[in-house]
Design an enzyme around this catalytic site. Structure first.
Site, PDB file in Angstrom:
ATOM      1  N   ASP A  13       1.093  -1.046  -0.252  1.00 23.26           N
ATOM      2  CA  ASP A  13       0.048  -0.813   0.243  1.00 23.26           C
ATOM      3  C   ASP A  13       1.421   1.327  -0.274  1.00 23.26           C
ATOM      4  O   ASP A  13       0.303   2.743   0.372  1.00 23.26           O
ATOM      5  CB  ASP A  13      -0.742   0.543   1.602  1.00 23.26           C
ATOM      6  N   LYS A  16       2.485   2.159  -5.186  1.00 23.74           N
ATOM      7  CA  LYS A  16       2.864   1.337  -5.827  1.00 23.74           C
ATOM      8  C   LYS A  16       2.085   1.683  -7.528  1.00 23.74           C
ATOM      9  O   LYS A  16       3.028   2.155  -8.205  1.00 23.74           O
ATOM     10  CB  LYS A  16       3.314  -0.220  -5.696  1.00 23.74           C
ATOM     11  N   HIS A  41      -3.308  -2.033  -7.041  1.00 29.13           N
ATOM     12  CA  HIS A  41      -2.835  -0.861  -7.469  1.00 29.13           C
ATOM     13  C   HIS A  41      -4.046  -0.084  -7.983  1.00 29.13           C
ATOM     14  O   HIS A  41      -5.330  -0.298  -8.540  1.00 29.13           O
ATOM     15  CB  HIS A  41      -1.893  -1.003  -8.548  1.00 29.13           C
ATOM     16  N   GLN A 223       2.117  -6.680  -3.149  1.00 28.38           N
ATOM     17  CA  GLN A 223       2.465  -6.285  -1.165  1.00 28.38           C
ATOM     18  C   GLN A 223       3.822  -5.220  -1.148  1.00 28.38           C
ATOM     19  O   GLN A 223       4.588  -4.904  -1.178  1.00 28.38           O
ATOM     20  CB  GLN A 223       2.250  -7.490  -0.451  1.00 28.38           C
TER      21      GLN A 223
END
Length: 429
Positions: A13, A16, A41, A223
């Site tokens: 989080d 990205k 995303h 992740q």
């Protein structure tokens, strides 16, 4: 031109999506190499917001997008995601999208088991998303998984179903649930097979062809390093290796493929779900970070826990994952704080340590040692050059570089793609 690997250097989080979207617009191929649809995303392109869980970010701009063998694939979730994006005008065809034919499938039985086990775990809950990712990886290493390539041979699936059912039926009985309905499972697979098979291919072969042609390849991680099954805050981790080294095994391109490793790092720290979080704030500052940063999970919608920047964790992540440079995101969320804190070490058992220990109890016992810095009152939102940043914000960034022992390659100052200060272009290395 170098390949580029993008990974989260915290607990995921980190923002990205925007960075990957910007890089994807300049790449020839974008590859997912681990994880499942338990992470996502968010891409903001103009006035349109795209939410992706499985599809690589390049798909939005038509860039060749591939799902590598290291991913576990829920075919029904994939179909729903593709149909949703097509409804937003995105074209997804076998020409611009492919799935490794040796990908493991996530089945309904995996989702069932994930939910039942988490519900029964009591204090042992680890905060899974209930999407079946962990059980699918378990079946993969247990050599009883059904893979994408098996969808072309469903008439020969009985031996594999025997192994699958021998394992799962015993577990289901323990939860007082009926055995797997094999006929229903086969019917479901038969129905979804044509949709998935149109995209199936030996991705390792396609990638090697692209490599020989000199294509720029972007590897998109899901992740973050602190959720890595080996190097994260175990057992509060995901079920795959999230570090950059997984590019090789998760795509089939080989150990030299990672290229420039870009670690995405939020200017503060957040975490979704259970597990240790040394700099977590249960006060007005933590609430302010969450509200200003819109801290809700892309996939789960769960509110993220918020805290000060933890240089110990990021330094550790950068070392483990061989990060070349970091992309610092959400700097604008810190605008207006009178004082900022950075964690430089932990008090543990009467001493100060400069790393996060492996044991879960030790991790939970770590107390942050803070260094305080003055904040800034000016806005950094939308800044696109160093000259547009307050002097104190630049000092904050430089201090982070010193503490994590890794240079800043870019700074993001809003969700918009162009609101970025570029220090070093990963593709030019």
């Amino acid at each position: 031109m170098a390949n580029v690997t993008v990974i989260g250097a915290q607990w995921g989080d980190e923002g990205k999506g925007k960075i990957v979207d910007w890089l994807a617009s300049r790449a020839d191929v974008v590859v997912r190499f681990q994880g499942g649809h338990n992470a996502g995303h968010t891409l903001v392109v103009g006035n349109t917001t795209y939410k992706l869980s499985l599809l690589p970010s390049g798909i939005v701009t038509g860039t060749l997008s591939l799902i590598g063998n290291g991913v576990v694939l829920d075919p029904w979730a994939l179909k729903n995601e593709i149909e949703r994006l097509e409804g937003q005008g995105v074209s997804i065809t076998p020409d611009n999208f492919g799935i490794a034919d040796n990908c493991v499938l996530i089945l309904p039985v995996h989702r069932d088991l994930d939910v039942w086990r988490e519900a029964a775990a009591g204090k042992g809950k680890i905060g899974t998303t209930g999407r079946g990712i962990g059980p699918a990886y378990e079946d993969k290493v247990g050599r009883r998984a059904i893979r994408v390539c098996d969808l072309a041979h469903l008439d020969d699936l009985e031996p594999q179903l025997d192994r699958l059912c021998a394992h799962h039926d015993a577990l289901r009985a323990g939860f007082d649930e009926p055995p797997i309905d094999r006929a229903r499972l086969l019917a479901d697979l038969t129905e979804i097979a044509p949709f998935v098979r149109q995209f199936a291919q030996p991705v390792w072969r396609r990638l090697n062809q692209e490599k020989k042609a000199g294509s720029r390849i972007l590897f998109e991680g899901a992740q973050g390093v602190l959720l890595d099954i080996d190097h994260g805050t175990y057992p509060f981790v995901t079920s795959s290796n999230t570090v950059s080294g997984t590019v090789a095994s998760g795509s089939g391109l080989g150990p030299g493929a990672a290229g420039f490793v870009l670690g995405i790092v939020k200017a503060y720290t957040t975490r979704v779900g259970s597990g240790p979080f040394p700099t977590e704030l249960d006060d007005a500052d933590g609430q302010r970070l969450g509200e200003r940063g819109h801290e809700f999970g892309t996939v789960t919608g769960r509110q993220r826990r918020c805290g000060w920047f933890d240089a110990v964790l990021v330094r550790q992540s950068c070392a483990i994952s061989g990060v070349t440079g970091i992309a610092l995101t959400k700097l604008d969320v810190l605008d207006g704080f009178d004082t900022l804190k950075i964690c430089t070490g932990y008090k543990l058992g009467g001493e100060v340590v400069d790393y996060l220990p492996s044991n879960a109890a030790d991790q939970a016992a770590c107390e942050p040692v803070y260094e305080e810095m003055d904040g800034w009152s000016e806005s950094t939102a939308g800044a696109r050059s160093w000259a547009e940043l307050p002097a104190q914000a630049i000092k904050y960034i430089r201090r982070i570089e010193e503490l994590i022992e890794c240079p800043v390659a870019s700074v993001s100052t809003s969700p918009e793609r162009d609101d970025t200060i570029l220090v070093r272009d990963p593709f030019e290395d």
